[in-house]
Design an enzyme around this catalytic site. Structure first.
Site, short mmCIF file in Angstrom:
data_model
loop_
_atom_site.label_atom_id
_atom_site.label_comp_id
_atom_site.label_asym_id
_atom_site.label_seq_id
_atom_site.Cartn_x
_atom_site.Cartn_y
_atom_site.Cartn_z
N GLU A 8 -58.81 -62.90 14.17
CA GLU A 8 -59.15 -61.70 14.92
C GLU A 8 -60.58 -61.80 15.47
O GLU A 8 -61.48 -62.31 14.82
CB GLU A 8 -59.00 -60.46 14.04
CG GLU A 8 -57.60 -60.35 13.43
CD GLU A 8 -57.27 -58.95 12.97
OE1 GLU A 8 -58.10 -58.04 13.18
OE2 GLU A 8 -56.18 -58.76 12.42
N ARG A 50 -51.76 -64.03 6.46
CA ARG A 50 -50.42 -63.50 6.25
C ARG A 50 -49.80 -63.20 7.60
O ARG A 50 -50.46 -63.33 8.63
CB ARG A 50 -50.49 -62.20 5.43
CG ARG A 50 -51.44 -61.17 6.05
CD ARG A 50 -51.42 -59.85 5.32
NE ARG A 50 -52.50 -58.96 5.72
CZ ARG A 50 -52.53 -58.21 6.81
NH1 ARG A 50 -51.52 -58.28 7.67
NH2 ARG A 50 -53.54 -57.43 7.08
#
Length: 667
Positions: free
Chosen positions: A276, A293
């Site tokens: 991110e 994940r």
């Protein structure tokens, strides 16, 4: 790495991600095992799985976060592997290690990688050491950070080192509120992630939030599946995600995706993950964190690439080489995901536990639903309030937005509150359609978006709502062709009044006189509020349709737990009541006391986490009296004026409902 067989997978989680993993397992002919807490025994993921195992009663730590119980359930059922979903234990290195110690395949990265990249502090330092830009930050305990309070680059953002999903995040604009926010963030981090460590970083005003989906196998192959933009957020949590980002240029897209791949190669990452970034108004990007994940928003990537990410996770965990190389992956069209929550956007997005009395998914081209429910049920205050995800795909962004608009109108979840009307306001808002958004969009536009919601409700004629309700009340409810005998005490003509509430807590509902002129099992002629209405049954199938004064409308009506009726019309829900019928469920007791500024209640059922005052204390306007936790959210109970604490009626750890007087003040 040698290849291993997987015949049975236990899913260490609940909700829609457990359902989504089970569906891929069925596609691969792999048996599935669900786990559940006692209050989740009839949940959708349990009904879809081949087997299910109880985790008992108690808190999250006693059930879904209990690694020993998860491992025991896997061993008892003979599961070869555990898929952690995206919540609870998905970023727990302890679970990965427990799997390795018990010869169970963990479908995710190894424990060491999870510790490095799952911890935001360590991940930032690793990225920085490899030349990836990061924002300025400070780490340490509360006292250590407070010692640097004077030199911090305000505004700053407090984050949980071990978590995500917006939990434990606080924007601080001056040092006066820093300590209180640090302590609250640490409490939240400890509760949700088992680690109270927090850190502080420079807060970039009005950034874009853009992330890159990656896949990596055990043979050194790392690929990206392009990027997603997640800038529409409330309470620091994403509610609308889309791919591709409408912000990035082709050059910046390549740069940000290549940076994500490079980072994964440097760390030796394996399995699915998301890198991110924050992007400023000059398109400079800064590493934010890595989620080790699968992400909530992964379906928008699947819709554009055609790649089943869960299937790839399983393939990689088995020790197989990835089935894809970067050069063959194609990204086509545009996908938008809306997260559907049981919450009240008009009241600070407070979670809204309650009963779902009617559930209907839109059936349209380009629409995918990932849901945790498939029928009427209860939404528990014990868990995150997300109900489902609506994913819409089109050839262009404009087409995807238009499909999203239509799908939101046809997505019916009749319960106390959902954010569907709020999402409708966003996709109708020009700033969203023209991509004039950033992570502060919801905060800046909150009044406008709520105003659009209210205006949409006001634009619908309440007489139309009443006509649909009356046809249902007289016909469908009685289920007989001889309606007059069913209602018994009227014959050729009858008069009554109907009250229509724009929301369930509407303080100014509209009450309208009604005169019934003719009634049969397939038609209703009446006068509502002085206006003639003709209602005809046009279709009587899974979804009934009525013709109301010449306009065809689908019929979605259900009885609420309070014995009123919820009517869905043109994308919005209304509450209807016949005033000639006694409703003995109406509760007037609480309304008599809510206006008393000296008595304090919880906004929803929950647990008293902390009491900050003692009887006899002097308090002032804004003093936090106590904190109630519900649906994974802390709610501060705040004094409304200067006063003295007269009585404390609850203890820390005690369960409370909305009628319990928590604290009483006096002058």
């Amino acid at each position: 790495m040698p290849s291993r067989k997987i015949h049975k997978v236990l899913i260490a989680g609940r909700g829609e991600i457990a359902v989504r993993v089970i569906r891929t397992l069925k596609k691969l002919s792999i048996n599935s095992v669900a786990v559940y807490a006692d209050n989740d025994a009839d949940a959708m993921h349990c009904r879809l799985a081949d087997e299910s195992r109880p985790l008992g009663n108690g808190t999250l730590r006693d059930t879904y976060l209990n690694i020993r119980k998860i491992i025991d359930a896997a061993l008892d059922t003979g599961a070869d592997a555990i898929h952690p979903g995206y919540g609870f234990l998905s970023e727990s290195p302890e679970l990965a290690e427990a799997c390795a110690n018990n010869n169970i395949i963990f479908i995710g990265p190894d424990a060491d990688t999870m510790r490095l990249m799952g911890n935001k502090i360590a991940a930032r330092e690793f990225a920085k050491s490899h030349g990836i830009p990061v924002t300025a930050g400070v780490t340490g305990d509360v006292d250590g950070i407070m010692a640097q309070a004077d030199v911090l680059p305000y505004p700053v953002l407090i984050k949980a080192a071990a978590g995500g999903g917006g939990k434990g995040m606080h924007i601080v604009r001056n040092k006066e509120s820093l300590r209180n926010d640090l302590e609250q963030a640490s409490r939240e981090a400890l509760k949700y992630f088992g680690d109270g460590t927090v850190y502080v970083e420079q807060y970039i005003e009005n950034p874009r939030h853009i992330e890159v989906q990656v896949l990596a196998d055990h043979y050194g192959n790392v690929i990206h599946l392009f990027e997603r933009e997640c800038s529409v957020q409330r309470r620091y949590q994403k509610i609308i995600e889309e791919s591709p980002s409408p912000t990035l240029t082709p050059e910046k897209r390549k740069a940000i995706c290549d940076t994500a791949v490079s980072l994964c190669k440097q760390v030796g990452y394996r399995n699915a993950g998301t890198v991110e970034f924050l992007v400023d108004d000059k398109l400079n990007f800064y590493f934010l964190e890595m989620n080790t994940r699968i992400q909530v928003e992964h379906p928008v990537t699947e819709q554009r690439t055609g790649i089943d990410i869960v299937e790839e996770q399983i393939r990689i965990a088995r020790g197989k080489e990835m089935g894809w190389t970067q050069d063959v992956i194609q990204d086509k069209g545009h996908a938008i995901e809306c997260r559907i929550y049981a919450e009240d956007p008009e009241n600070g997005f407070l979670p809204a536990a309650g009963e779902v009395t009617l559930y209907h998914e839109p059936k349209m081209r380009g629409v995918r639903i990932d849901s945790s429910i498939d029928r009427p049920c209860s939404i528990s205050e014990s868990y995150d309030p997300m109900i489902a995800k609506l994913i819409c795909y089109g050839k262009t962004r404009d087409e995807a937005i238009e499909i999203t608009r239509k799908a939101l109108k046809e997505y019916i979840i009749q319960t106390d509150k959902t954010n569907i009307p709020y999402l409708q306001s966003i996709v109708d808002n020009q700033d969203f359609t023209k991509n004039k958004i950033d992570t502060s969009y919801c905060g800046k536009h909150q009044d406008e978006l709520v105003g659009m919601m209210r205006q949409a409700r006001q634009n619908i004629k309440k007489e139309d709502v009443a006509a649909m309700f009356l046809f249902f009340d007289f016909n469908d409810k009685h289920n007989t062709s001889d309606v007059w005998n069913a209602i018994g005490y009227w014959r050729f003509q009858m008069s009554m009044s109907v009250t229509v509430f724009e929301t369930r807590d509407d303080k100014n509902p509209v009450t309208m006189p009604v005169q019934i002129n003719r009634l049969s099992a397939k038609s209703l002629d009446c006068i509502i509020n002085g206006k003639p209405y003709s209602v005809l049954l046009a279709q009587n199938g899974d979804v009934k349709k009525l013709i109301i004064n010449g306009k065809t409308e689908p019929v979605f009506v259900s009885q609420t737990p309070r014995h009123d009726y919820c009517v869905h019309l043109r994308g919005l829900d209304f509450i209807c009541r016949r005033e000639d019928q006694l409703n003995d469920m109406k509760d007037y007791s609480h309304t008599d006391i809510t206006g008393d500024d000296m008595k304090f209640f919880s906004p929803m059922p929950g647990n008293v986490m902390k009491i900050n005052v003692k009887e006899g204390d002097e308090v002032h306007y804004g003093t936090i009296l106590c904190i109630v936790e519900a649906m994974k959210m802390e709610n501060n109970i705040v004094a409304k004026n200067d006063a003295k604490v007269l009585k404390i009626n609850v203890k820390e750890g005690e369960k409370v409902d909305t009628k319990t007087v928590l604290i009483e003040l006096g002058i």
